[in-house]
Design a protein around this motif. Structure first.
Motif, PDB file in Angstrom:
ATOM      1  N   VAL A 106      -1.853   9.112   9.886  1.00 20.52           N
ATOM      2  CA  VAL A 106      -0.904   8.702   8.849  1.00 20.52           C
ATOM      3  C   VAL A 106       0.516   8.770   9.402  1.00 20.52           C
ATOM      4  O   VAL A 106       0.948   9.806   9.934  1.00 20.52           O
ATOM      5  CB  VAL A 106      -1.032   9.598   7.598  1.00 20.52           C
ATOM      6  CG1 VAL A 106       0.082   9.273   6.598  1.00 20.52           C
ATOM      7  CG2 VAL A 106      -2.405   9.408   6.957  1.00 20.52           C
ATOM      8  N   ALA A 107       1.253   7.658   9.292  1.00 20.36           N
ATOM      9  CA  ALA A 107       2.652   7.595   9.713  1.00 20.36           C
ATOM     10  C   ALA A 107       3.591   7.875   8.553  1.00 20.36           C
ATOM     11  O   ALA A 107       4.573   8.619   8.690  1.00 20.36           O
ATOM     12  CB  ALA A 107       2.954   6.226  10.315  1.00 20.36           C
ATOM     13  N   GLU A 108       3.279   7.282   7.401  1.00 17.88           N
ATOM     14  CA  GLU A 108       4.066   7.489   6.178  1.00 17.88           C
ATOM     15  C   GLU A 108       3.108   7.505   4.999  1.00 17.88           C
ATOM     16  O   GLU A 108       2.102   6.778   5.000  1.00 17.88           O
ATOM     17  CB  GLU A 108       5.082   6.365   5.969  1.00 17.88           C
ATOM     18  CG  GLU A 108       6.112   6.202   7.074  1.00 17.88           C
ATOM     19  CD  GLU A 108       6.976   4.968   6.844  1.00 17.88           C
ATOM     20  OE1 GLU A 108       6.851   4.339   5.759  1.00 17.88           O
ATOM     21  OE2 GLU A 108       7.767   4.633   7.749  1.00 17.88           O
ATOM     22  N   SER A 109       3.420   8.324   3.999  1.00 18.99           N
ATOM     23  CA  SER A 109       2.532   8.380   2.831  1.00 18.99           C
ATOM     24  C   SER A 109       3.310   8.619   1.550  1.00 18.99           C
ATOM     25  O   SER A 109       4.216   9.460   1.503  1.00 18.99           O
ATOM     26  CB  SER A 109       1.496   9.490   3.014  1.00 18.99           C
ATOM     27  OG  SER A 109       0.707   9.628   1.840  1.00 18.99           O
ATOM     28  N   HIS A 110       2.917   7.869   0.538  1.00 23.02           N
ATOM     29  CA  HIS A 110       3.396   8.089  -0.828  1.00 23.02           C
ATOM     30  C   HIS A 110       2.214   8.408  -1.735  1.00 23.02           C
ATOM     31  O   HIS A 110       2.278   8.203  -2.950  1.00 23.02           O
ATOM     32  CB  HIS A 110       4.148   6.852  -1.325  1.00 23.02           C
ATOM     33  CG  HIS A 110       5.344   6.498  -0.484  1.00 23.02           C
ATOM     34  ND1 HIS A 110       6.529   7.193  -0.552  1.00 23.02           N
ATOM     35  CD2 HIS A 110       5.514   5.554   0.478  1.00 23.02           C
ATOM     36  CE1 HIS A 110       7.398   6.680   0.312  1.00 23.02           C
ATOM     37  NE2 HIS A 110       6.803   5.681   0.946  1.00 23.02           N
TER      38      HIS A 110
ATOM     39  N   GLU B 270     -10.885  -9.657   2.607  1.00 29.25           N
ATOM     40  CA  GLU B 270      -9.904  -9.945   1.564  1.00 29.25           C
ATOM     41  C   GLU B 270      -8.544  -9.345   1.879  1.00 29.25           C
ATOM     42  O   GLU B 270      -7.518  -9.800   1.368  1.00 29.25           O
ATOM     43  CB  GLU B 270     -10.399  -9.392   0.222  1.00 29.25           C
ATOM     44  CG  GLU B 270     -11.727  -9.965  -0.231  1.00 29.25           C
ATOM     45  CD  GLU B 270     -12.241  -9.270  -1.480  1.00 29.25           C
ATOM     46  OE1 GLU B 270     -11.583  -8.325  -1.945  1.00 29.25           O
ATOM     47  OE2 GLU B 270     -13.304  -9.675  -1.985  1.00 29.25           O
ATOM     48  N   ARG B 271      -8.553  -8.273   2.690  1.00 30.04           N
ATOM     49  CA  ARG B 271      -7.325  -7.553   3.014  1.00 30.04           C
ATOM     50  C   ARG B 271      -7.244  -7.362   4.525  1.00 30.04           C
ATOM     51  O   ARG B 271      -8.250  -7.205   5.192  1.00 30.04           O
ATOM     52  CB  ARG B 271      -7.317  -6.186   2.318  1.00 30.04           C
ATOM     53  CG  ARG B 271      -7.515  -6.286   0.812  1.00 30.04           C
ATOM     54  CD  ARG B 271      -7.601  -4.901   0.193  1.00 30.04           C
ATOM     55  NE  ARG B 271      -7.732  -4.984  -1.264  1.00 30.04           N
ATOM     56  CZ  ARG B 271      -8.883  -4.933  -1.919  1.00 30.04           C
ATOM     57  NH1 ARG B 271     -10.019  -4.807  -1.257  1.00 30.04           N
ATOM     58  NH2 ARG B 271      -8.916  -5.007  -3.240  1.00 30.04           N
ATOM     59  N   TRP B 272      -6.027  -7.335   5.044  1.00 28.04           N
ATOM     60  CA  TRP B 272      -5.854  -7.177   6.483  1.00 28.04           C
ATOM     61  C   TRP B 272      -6.525  -5.900   6.956  1.00 28.04           C
ATOM     62  O   TRP B 272      -6.406  -4.844   6.339  1.00 28.04           O
ATOM     63  CB  TRP B 272      -4.372  -7.168   6.836  1.00 28.04           C
ATOM     64  CG  TRP B 272      -3.759  -8.541   6.795  1.00 28.04           C
ATOM     65  CD1 TRP B 272      -4.300  -9.665   6.237  1.00 28.04           C
ATOM     66  CD2 TRP B 272      -2.498  -8.924   7.333  1.00 28.04           C
ATOM     67  NE1 TRP B 272      -3.458 -10.725   6.400  1.00 28.04           N
ATOM     68  CE2 TRP B 272      -2.336 -10.302   7.068  1.00 28.04           C
ATOM     69  CE3 TRP B 272      -1.487  -8.245   8.000  1.00 28.04           C
ATOM     70  CZ2 TRP B 272      -1.204 -11.007   7.463  1.00 28.04           C
ATOM     71  CZ3 TRP B 272      -0.349  -8.932   8.392  1.00 28.04           C
ATOM     72  CH2 TRP B 272      -0.220 -10.308   8.126  1.00 28.04           C
TER      73      TRP B 272
ATOM     74  N   GLY C   9       0.840  -1.186   0.000  1.00 21.59           N
ATOM     75  CA  GLY C   9       0.000   0.000   0.000  1.00 21.59           C
ATOM     76  C   GLY C   9       0.873   1.233   0.000  1.00 21.59           C
ATOM     77  O   GLY C   9       2.073   1.160   0.286  1.00 21.59           O
ATOM     78  N   ASP C  10       0.275   2.381  -0.287  1.00 22.60           N
ATOM     79  CA  ASP C  10       1.072   3.604  -0.362  1.00 22.60           C
ATOM     80  C   ASP C  10       0.901   4.507   0.853  1.00 22.60           C
ATOM     81  O   ASP C  10       1.466   5.600   0.901  1.00 22.60           O
ATOM     82  CB  ASP C  10       0.781   4.380  -1.653  1.00 22.60           C
ATOM     83  CG  ASP C  10      -0.696   4.647  -1.887  1.00 22.60           C
ATOM     84  OD1 ASP C  10      -1.491   4.436  -0.956  1.00 22.60           O
ATOM     85  OD2 ASP C  10      -1.053   5.052  -3.005  1.00 22.60           O
ATOM     86  N   VAL C  11       0.110   4.065   1.851  1.00 20.22           N
ATOM     87  CA  VAL C  11      -0.043   4.832   3.086  1.00 20.22           C
ATOM     88  C   VAL C  11       0.041   3.875   4.282  1.00 20.22           C
ATOM     89  O   VAL C  11      -0.645   2.854   4.314  1.00 20.22           O
ATOM     90  CB  VAL C  11      -1.385   5.595   3.127  1.00 20.22           C
ATOM     91  CG1 VAL C  11      -1.501   6.377   4.440  1.00 20.22           C
ATOM     92  CG2 VAL C  11      -1.520   6.549   1.942  1.00 20.22           C
ATOM     93  N   LEU C  12       0.875   4.241   5.241  1.00 23.83           N
ATOM     94  CA  LEU C  12       0.988   3.490   6.490  1.00 23.83           C
ATOM     95  C   LEU C  12       0.294   4.297   7.582  1.00 23.83           C
ATOM     96  O   LEU C  12       0.575   5.482   7.758  1.00 23.83           O
ATOM     97  CB  LEU C  12       2.459   3.267   6.853  1.00 23.83           C
ATOM     98  CG  LEU C  12       2.751   2.468   8.131  1.00 23.83           C
ATOM     99  CD1 LEU C  12       2.290   1.020   7.977  1.00 23.83           C
ATOM    100  CD2 LEU C  12       4.251   2.514   8.461  1.00 23.83           C
TER     101      LEU C  12
ATOM    102  N   VAL D 258      -2.280   0.536   3.625  1.00 23.86           N
ATOM    103  CA  VAL D 258      -3.428   0.484   2.719  1.00 23.86           C
ATOM    104  C   VAL D 258      -3.201   1.400   1.524  1.00 23.86           C
ATOM    105  O   VAL D 258      -2.244   2.184   1.476  1.00 23.86           O
ATOM    106  CB  VAL D 258      -4.723   0.919   3.442  1.00 23.86           C
ATOM    107  CG1 VAL D 258      -5.053  -0.033   4.583  1.00 23.86           C
ATOM    108  CG2 VAL D 258      -4.609   2.354   3.956  1.00 23.86           C
ATOM    109  N   GLN D 259      -4.119   1.321   0.580  1.00 28.16           N
ATOM    110  CA  GLN D 259      -4.102   2.232  -0.564  1.00 28.16           C
ATOM    111  C   GLN D 259      -4.727   3.569  -0.151  1.00 28.16           C
ATOM    112  O   GLN D 259      -5.818   3.601   0.424  1.00 28.16           O
ATOM    113  CB  GLN D 259      -4.879   1.636  -1.730  1.00 28.16           C
ATOM    114  CG  GLN D 259      -4.334   0.313  -2.253  1.00 28.16           C
ATOM    115  CD  GLN D 259      -2.919   0.450  -2.798  1.00 28.16           C
ATOM    116  OE1 GLN D 259      -2.530   1.485  -3.327  1.00 28.16           O
ATOM    117  NE2 GLN D 259      -2.143  -0.623  -2.673  1.00 28.16           N
ATOM    118  N   GLY D 260      -4.050   4.657  -0.469  1.00 32.02           N
ATOM    119  CA  GLY D 260      -4.551   5.967  -0.102  1.00 32.02           C
ATOM    120  C   GLY D 260      -5.904   6.297  -0.692  1.00 32.02           C
ATOM    121  O   GLY D 260      -6.674   7.071  -0.109  1.00 32.02           O
ATOM    122  N   ASP D 261      -6.213   5.713  -1.847  1.00 33.46           N
ATOM    123  CA  ASP D 261      -7.511   5.970  -2.483  1.00 33.46           C
ATOM    124  C   ASP D 261      -8.678   5.467  -1.639  1.00 33.46           C
ATOM    125  O   ASP D 261      -9.821   5.870  -1.867  1.00 33.46           O
ATOM    126  CB  ASP D 261      -7.562   5.313  -3.862  1.00 33.46           C
ATOM    127  CG  ASP D 261      -6.672   6.010  -4.877  1.00 33.46           C
ATOM    128  OD1 ASP D 261      -6.268   7.163  -4.615  1.00 33.46           O
ATOM    129  OD2 ASP D 261      -6.384   5.415  -5.927  1.00 33.46           O
TER     130      ASP D 261
END
Length: 322
Positions: free
Chosen positions: A65-69, A89-91, A24-27, A100-103
């Motif tokens: 948000v801890a980290e984000s791309h 389906e996803r954790w 994913g692009d966001v933690l 996770v995905q930012g979207d």
């Protein structure tokens, strides 16, 4: 975490390395999640909800948000995630961190705390979608009385509060008639015993309801449809009683009744933002406190058995740090 072993679901509280989190692009540092009916199914194994094992349950969460791309989010942003297959389906949200995905994320609405957002959670978000759909299809407070089934549950409790707040005459149906005071405090004008709708009835009954939010399905929904007025509108968003619908076409072709499905897991982002805007405006802190209780992450497994036994009223928040 749940595991599938010997064709049975086993749930346990355990440690997982951050490197094992999905892509994913966001933690996100998760602060709160909730315990929904679907989470109860996943943890107890009483329904085939989990699609792959091992699985971290929790169909929603709120955190920082801890980290984000992702271009829409940066470290420190407070965010909410409901749906998108989390816990199936996803954790999901029953963990200190989620990637996770930012979207999939929406920003925490102004004036709302992270804890309050999970008092609302997936259940409240779904209730709001039901109310929005009813009004999109033409229901108005002067249309006539509105029924909410499964009213003492998470979706039902919020639906009663939202509809009453918008000026509707709301009847609350529940199998727990001892909750009458609670439901009337949320704005219900009367409380109806679920037993009155449990048995098969005539295909077309006395028209009572101008609209309804149904969370249970089965025979109750069939009788609800049969007792809906001319041009009435019913939204269906749950199957707590049954996935079956033993009805006829009579309400649809003789009274022009509309049965509208409401699905919240993959709702469009525009709809999500609109729903959360309404929720922030229409649910005050006092109302949220009235419908909620909080458990710690270590208490989720026994609480899941309680929700499947129908012992949980309103919303259950999961405090990840507790």
């Amino acid at each position: 975490m749940t595991r599938g072993e010997d064709k049975k679901t086993h749930a346990e509280l355990t440690e997982v390395d951050e490197a094992d989190l999905p892509e994913g692009d966001v933690l996100v540092d998760v602060k709160y999640s909730t315990l929904n009916y679907k989470d109860g199914l996943a943890i107890t194994g009483m329904g085939p909800v989990v699609r792959s094992f091992p699985m971290v349950p929790g169909v929603d969460f709120a955190g920082v948000v801890a980290e984000s791309h992702h271009e829409d989010f940066k470290a420190g942003d407070e965010v909410i995630l409901t749906g998108w297959g989390l816990g199936e389906e996803r954790w999901g949200g029953y963990a200190e961190r989620a990637r996770v995905q930012g979207d999939w994320l929406v920003p925490l609405p102004q004036g709302m705390t992270l804890s309050q957002s999970m008092t609302i959670g997936t259940a409240g978000f779904t209730a709001m979608l039901c109310v929005m759909r009813l009004e999109q299809l033409g229901l108005r407070p002067d249309s006539g009385p509105v029924l909410v089934t499964g009213a003492s549950g998470g979706v039902g409790s919020v639906a009663v509060k939202l509809l009453a707040g918008r000026g509707y005459q709301v009847s609350a149906m529940t199998g727990r008639v001892e909750e009458e005071a609670y439901l009337k405090a949320l704005g219900a004008s009367e409380v109806i015993n679920r037993a009155d709708y449990n048995e098969p009835g005539k295909p077309l009954q006395k028209g009572i309801w101008a609209g309804a939010v149904d969370t249970v399905g089965g025979q109750i929904l069939a009788n609800l449809l049969a007792s809906t007025r001319q041009d009435g509108i019913v939204t269906a968003c749950g199957l707590a009683a049954s996935m079956d619908l033993p009805t006829t076409v009579a309400p649809f072709i003789l009274r022009n009744v509309t049965l509208a499905g409401v699905e919240s897991v993959y709702a469009a982002r525009k709809l999500r933002l609109e729903a959360w805007k309404h929720l922030a405006r229409e649910l005050d802190a006092e109302a949220l406190e009235r419908i909620s209780q909080t458990v710690g992450l270590s208490e989720v497994i026994p609480a899941a058995h309680d929700i499947m036994a129908g012992k949980v009223r309103g919303r259950m928040i999961v405090d990840i740090a507790r």
